[in-house]
Design an enzyme around this catalytic site. Structure first.
Site, PDB file in Angstrom:
ATOM      1  N   GLU A  47      30.597   9.878  52.665  1.00 59.75           N
ATOM      2  CA  GLU A  47      30.808   8.481  53.022  1.00 59.75           C
ATOM      3  C   GLU A  47      29.498   7.687  52.999  1.00 59.75           C
ATOM      4  OE1 GLU A  47      33.534  10.830  55.906  1.00 59.75           O
ATOM      5  OE2 GLU A  47      31.795  11.215  54.610  1.00 59.75           O
ATOM      6  N   SER A 162      34.093  51.188  31.267  1.00 57.38           N
ATOM      7  CA  SER A 162      34.780  49.936  31.590  1.00 57.38           C
ATOM      8  C   SER A 162      34.158  48.719  30.917  1.00 57.38           C
ATOM      9  CB  SER A 162      34.789  49.717  33.109  1.00 57.38           C
ATOM     10  OG  SER A 162      33.462  49.613  33.595  1.00 57.38           O
ATOM     11  N   ASP A 194      27.983  50.984  38.098  1.00 52.99           N
ATOM     12  CA  ASP A 194      27.629  49.863  37.229  1.00 52.99           C
ATOM     13  C   ASP A 194      26.207  49.342  37.418  1.00 52.99           C
ATOM     14  OD1 ASP A 194      30.227  49.996  36.320  1.00 52.99           O
ATOM     15  OD2 ASP A 194      30.945  48.347  37.571  1.00 52.99           O
ATOM     16  N   ARG A 201      24.182  33.706  36.613  1.00 53.54           N
ATOM     17  CA  ARG A 201      23.447  33.445  35.379  1.00 53.54           C
ATOM     18  C   ARG A 201      24.203  32.399  34.569  1.00 53.54           C
ATOM     19  NH1 ARG A 201      23.674  38.942  35.616  1.00 53.54           N
ATOM     20  NH2 ARG A 201      25.100  39.107  33.846  1.00 53.54           N
TER      21      ARG A 201
END
Length: 353
Positions: A47, A162, A194, A201
């Site tokens: 506002e 994967s 992993d 990024r």
């Protein structure tokens, strides 16, 4: 109001622990003369930006705001009073403020003779602010569980490979989800398999989320792990009885109680995050951690990226979540389906949420 909602979305990822808010000012003749959005916690509210843009043209005009104007003094003053002093004659807001410290703005405006209306495009405005609204109402962070899977629900092949099930477009889209979150959470299985980085990024100016690894036994995050670089702050959550030498190489650890069935107590983890200002969590962990969050009743929204791929074997997206019969199944409302490259992104929230 739709313009105000679009403006509010520009603040996603940078206003926490505050909500996202947008505002549009019309003059007495109905012409748009100012607009703004809450850009950063501690900075002027939506506002105020809109009033500054409108100047004297705001007098006798109408303010459209996605959230009830605040009524308290924190790092900034009460917006309700600013609207009164600017001479605004009518305020239309979409969503009432559930925060007990800030609510009451509508009453202040009415007491000053301002006409007030509530509820215009309320559902649309609430959907944009789902993370903050959930955190206020539940007293814990909003949790969005993201996963990527084949069309038959596999997140990896039988041999554990994967990368990559989904497309580059989907992987880029995940960075947008990270940029909107206060914290990104994974478990020890993902950390071990992993070696994820978990930072945002490809999005200019994005605030980096807190990176959290749930590593109960302090054995998955090794020295040199990518998550330990200086791209963003990292916390490793471990069991309270883990020996200090096991965490000596970690920059910051949180020691939490163990859950009765194994792992860490998810409510304790969420409480710790909430105490530290985290209002939204992107859960990127594997099936075991996702199952623990679901079992704890701590998943508010699911975002699944489905690739047009079949594997036929391999781990499923969700492991044991304490659901043993179809009557206990968690029913979801699909709120969006979008093509992302060759993949399909499905967003769903718990029924009744």
């Amino acid at each position: 109001m739709r313009r105000a909602i679009a403006l509010a979305a520009r603040g996603l990822g940078s206003t926490s622990p505050n909500p996202i808010v947008g505002s549009v000012i019309l003059d007495a003749a109905g012409h748009q003369v100012g607009e703004g959005f809450h850009q950063r916690a501690g900075g002027p509210h939506a506002e105020i930006h809109a009033l500054r843009a409108a100047g004297e043209r705001a007098r006798g005009g109408t303010a459209y705001v996605t959230l009830e104007p605040c009524n308290h003094t924190g790092r900034t003053g009460p917006c309700a009073q600013e609207l009164v002093e600017a001479g605004i004659s009518r305020v239309v807001y979409a969503v009432g403020d559930p925060n007990p410290q800030a609510t009451g703005g509508a009453d202040t405006l009415r007491a000053a003779g301002v006409e007030v209306e509530q509820g215009l495009l309320e559902d649309e405005a609430a959907a944009g602010n789902i993370a903050w609204l959930t955190s206020v109402r539940l007293g814990r962070p909003f949790v969005r569980w993201k996963y990527a899977a084949t069309l038959d629900g596999r997140i990896a092949a039988a041999d554990g490979t994967s990368r990559w099930i989904t497309s580059p477009e989907s992987r880029a889209d995940v960075h947008r989800l990270r940029a909107e979150a206060d914290a990104v959470v994974v478990g020890s299985g993902t950390a071990r398999t992993d070696d994820p980085h978990l930072a945002v990024r490809g999005i200019e100016g994005a605030d980096q989320p807190l990176r959290v690894v749930v590593d109960t036994e302090a054995g998955a995050v090794k020295p040199g792990a990518r998550v330990l670089d200086d791209a963003a702050r990292t916390v490793v959550a471990v069991a309270e009885d883990v020996l200090p030498e096991a965490t000596a190489h970690l920059p910051e650890t949180w020691r939490l109680s163990r859950a009765p069935g194994g792992g860490l107590a998810i409510p304790d983890l969420l409480a710790m995050l909430h105490q530290r200002g985290v209002r939204s969590v992107l859960l990127e962990g594997g099936p075991t951690l996702a199952g623990a969050f679901v079992a704890a009743g701590a998943v508010d929204q699911v975002v699944g990226y489905l690739a047009p791929v079949l594997l036929g074997a391999g781990p499923n997206a969700l492991a044991d979540a304490g659901i043993t019969t179809i009557t206990e199944a968690l029913r979801l409302d699909v709120t969006e389906t979008v093509r992302v490259g060759p993949d399909l992104r499905i967003t769903a929230t718990l029924k009744g949420a």
